[in-house]
Scaffold this active site. Structure first.
Site, PDB file in Angstrom:
ATOM      1  N   ASP A  24       1.981   2.737  10.347  1.00  0.00           N
ATOM      2  CA  ASP A  24       1.200   1.947   9.384  1.00  0.00           C
ATOM      3  C   ASP A  24       0.311   2.848   8.527  1.00  0.00           C
ATOM      4  O   ASP A  24      -0.079   3.943   8.947  1.00  0.00           O
ATOM      5  CB  ASP A  24       0.346   0.919  10.141  1.00  0.00           C
ATOM      6  CG  ASP A  24      -0.165  -0.183   9.217  1.00  0.00           C
ATOM      7  OD1 ASP A  24       0.437  -0.397   8.148  1.00  0.00           O
ATOM      8  OD2 ASP A  24      -1.170  -0.823   9.580  1.00  0.00           O
ATOM      9  N   HIS A  41       5.559   5.078   1.220  1.00  0.00           N
ATOM     10  CA  HIS A  41       6.752   4.829   2.042  1.00  0.00           C
ATOM     11  C   HIS A  41       7.694   6.032   1.975  1.00  0.00           C
ATOM     12  O   HIS A  41       8.265   6.441   2.974  1.00  0.00           O
ATOM     13  CB  HIS A  41       7.488   3.577   1.563  1.00  0.00           C
ATOM     14  CG  HIS A  41       6.670   2.318   1.661  1.00  0.00           C
ATOM     15  ND1 HIS A  41       5.875   2.037   2.753  1.00  0.00           N
ATOM     16  CD2 HIS A  41       6.529   1.266   0.822  1.00  0.00           C
ATOM     17  CE1 HIS A  41       5.274   0.869   2.568  1.00  0.00           C
ATOM     18  NE2 HIS A  41       5.648   0.375   1.403  1.00  0.00           N
ATOM     19  N   LEU A 135      17.969  12.529  22.356  1.00  0.00           N
ATOM     20  CA  LEU A 135      16.899  11.568  22.046  1.00  0.00           C
ATOM     21  C   LEU A 135      17.553  10.281  21.550  1.00  0.00           C
ATOM     22  O   LEU A 135      18.512  10.341  20.776  1.00  0.00           O
ATOM     23  CB  LEU A 135      16.018  12.137  20.921  1.00  0.00           C
ATOM     24  CG  LEU A 135      14.987  11.184  20.297  1.00  0.00           C
ATOM     25  CD1 LEU A 135      13.798  10.987  21.240  1.00  0.00           C
ATOM     26  CD2 LEU A 135      14.468  11.713  18.951  1.00  0.00           C
TER      27      LEU A 135
HETATM   28  C1  IPE Z   1       3.347  -3.524  10.895  1.00  0.00           C
HETATM   29  O1  IPE Z   1       2.596  -3.137   9.800  1.00  0.00           O
HETATM   30  C2  IPE Z   1       4.799  -3.440  10.604  1.00  0.00           C
HETATM   31  C3  IPE Z   1       5.343  -2.109  10.342  1.00  0.00           C
HETATM   32  C4  IPE Z   1       4.715  -0.977  10.407  1.00  0.00           C
HETATM   33  C5  IPE Z   1       6.723  -2.094  10.004  1.00  0.00           C
HETATM   34  P1  IPE Z   1       1.976  -4.205   8.799  1.00  0.00           P
HETATM   35  O2  IPE Z   1       1.203  -3.444   7.798  1.00  0.00           O
HETATM   36  O3  IPE Z   1       3.025  -5.124   8.287  1.00  0.00           O
HETATM   37  O4  IPE Z   1       1.018  -5.036   9.775  1.00  0.00           O
HETATM   38  P2  IPE Z   1      -0.202  -6.008   9.438  1.00  0.00           P
HETATM   39  O5  IPE Z   1       0.252  -6.973   8.385  1.00  0.00           O
HETATM   40  O6  IPE Z   1      -1.319  -5.154   8.928  1.00  0.00           O
HETATM   41  O7  IPE Z   1      -0.544  -6.645  10.741  1.00  0.00           O
HETATM   42  C1  IPE Z   2       3.591   0.600   6.887  1.00  0.00           C
HETATM   43  O1  IPE Z   2       2.677   0.907   5.878  1.00  0.00           O
HETATM   44  C2  IPE Z   2       5.005   0.503   6.380  1.00  0.00           C
HETATM   45  C3  IPE Z   2       5.570  -0.856   6.384  1.00  0.00           C
HETATM   46  C4  IPE Z   2       5.007  -1.930   6.843  1.00  0.00           C
HETATM   47  C5  IPE Z   2       6.904  -0.971   5.846  1.00  0.00           C
HETATM   48  P1  IPE Z   2       2.026  -0.236   4.994  1.00  0.00           P
HETATM   49  O2  IPE Z   2       2.890  -0.491   3.816  1.00  0.00           O
HETATM   50  O3  IPE Z   2       1.740  -1.436   5.818  1.00  0.00           O
HETATM   51  O4  IPE Z   2       0.689   0.467   4.543  1.00  0.00           O
HETATM   52  P2  IPE Z   2      -0.739  -0.199   4.460  1.00  0.00           P
HETATM   53  O5  IPE Z   2      -1.034  -0.778   5.801  1.00  0.00           O
HETATM   54  O6  IPE Z   2      -0.685  -1.236   3.392  1.00  0.00           O
HETATM   55  O7  IPE Z   2      -1.644   0.938   4.120  1.00  0.00           O
HETATM   56 MG    MG Z   3       0.144  -2.016   6.902  1.00  0.00          MG
END
Ligand code: IPE
Ligand code: IPE
Ligand code: MG
Length: 263
Positions: A24, A41, A135
């Site tokens: 995240d 990303h 792995l």
């Molecule tokens: C969780 O991250 C899902 C992934 C990393 C794929 P999100 O950014 O979607 O989670 P929330 O919405 O903050 O809980």
């Molecule tokens: C996690 O990073 C990746 C996915 C959920 C695909 P985010 O896109 O949720 O990044 P933040 O949380 O908005 O910074």
């Molecule tokens: Mg996120």
């Protein structure tokens, strides 16, 4: 089948057998740099590559990465589209390298929502790498812990309708999408949030949880070592008392060691 942490006490290990990560913070990493969210990303794929290498070097057998949740479809369509294309591009580029490094690739989640081209690529990647032993890299894509439990429950009910009302934990376990892996010893979430966000609800029953403020694109091998270091400080009791753990230690080694935190 691997033993379940609620029905058998697992062997204690210094290096986690299975590390599961919620990757995240990509969007905030990009925002901090005045870049579009999707740049985060793209950068995050490099961290994935580094983590695969680091896990192999540390003898970790299973690495599971949450790449796209069943709730992430709620994001703007352009971002969802970008993530899908990135997934395709990363698979096309990386499968050869994964295979050369002895990595077995698995993808868990409801793949039916993906484009046929992506599904085909996933299946090919899984088939090519199926026999690799170094792995097991699992990508959770269109995955949700509740989705997993529901598909397992439906699978079980269809397979054994006559046992309805008497299902045991061990009956459900083989239907869960990660039945090929031990439960995660260590769960990591980057990006500062302290929640599970519908990741592996069943499998995290006794995992050690580790949260870091680092954004996923900034996470690296040294940060993984910090997480493993924290894991090694934990006393995993699985319901027992500290005194019981010390007694087990004493039975194993002739001179009892008091290195374990008995607090
Ligand atoms: C969780 O991250 C899902 C992934 C990393 C794929 P999100 O950014 O979607 O989670 P929330 O919405 O903050 O809980
Ligand atoms: C996690 O990073 C990746 C996915 C959920 C695909 P985010 O896109 O949720 O990044 P933040 O949380 O908005 O910074
Ligand atoms: Mg996120």
């Amino acid at each position: 089948m691997f033993a379940s942490t609620t029905t058998a006490i697992p062997e204690s290990v210094a290096v986690p057998r299975h590390v599961a990560i919620i990757m995240d913070g990509n969007g905030r990493w990009a925002k901090k740099r005045m870049l579009p969210r999707v740049a985060g990303h793209k950068q995050g794929v490099d961290t994935v590559r580094e983590m695969v290498k680091a896990c192999i070097e540390r003898g970790i057998g299973y690495l599971t990465l949450f790449a796209f949740s069943s709730e992430n479809w709620r994001r703007p369509p352009e971002e969802v589209g970008f993530l899908m294309n990135l997934f395709v591009a990363a698979l096309e580029r990386e499968i050869g390298r994964l295979h050369a490094n002895g990595v077995r690739l698995r993808v868990v989640g409801d793949l039916s929502a993906f484009e046929p081209r992506l599904i085909d690529l996933i299946r090919r990647g899984e088939n090519v790498t199926a026999e690799n032993k170094q792995l097991t890299l699992t990508i959770a894509a269109n995955y949700g812990g509740r989705w997993d439990l529901m598909q397992a429950l439906n699978g079980l009910a269809l397979a054994y309708p006559e046992k309805a009302g008497e299902y045991a934990e061990s009956d459900l376990a083989p239907f869960l999408s990660m039945s090929y892996a031990p439960e995660p010893d260590l769960f990591i979430r980057t990006g500062g949030e302290q929640r599970i966000s519908n990741f592996l609800l069943w499998q995290l029953a006794y995992s050690e949880l580790y949260f870091t403020d680092k954004y996923w694109p900034d996470f690296d091998a040294a940060a993984l070592d910090d997480a493993i270091g924290s894991f090694q400080q934990r006393e995993r009791r699985f319901g027992r008392t500290s005194e019981q753990l010390l007694a087990v230690d004493a039975a194993v080694s002739p001179t009892p060691t008091f290195s374990r935190n008995a607090g």
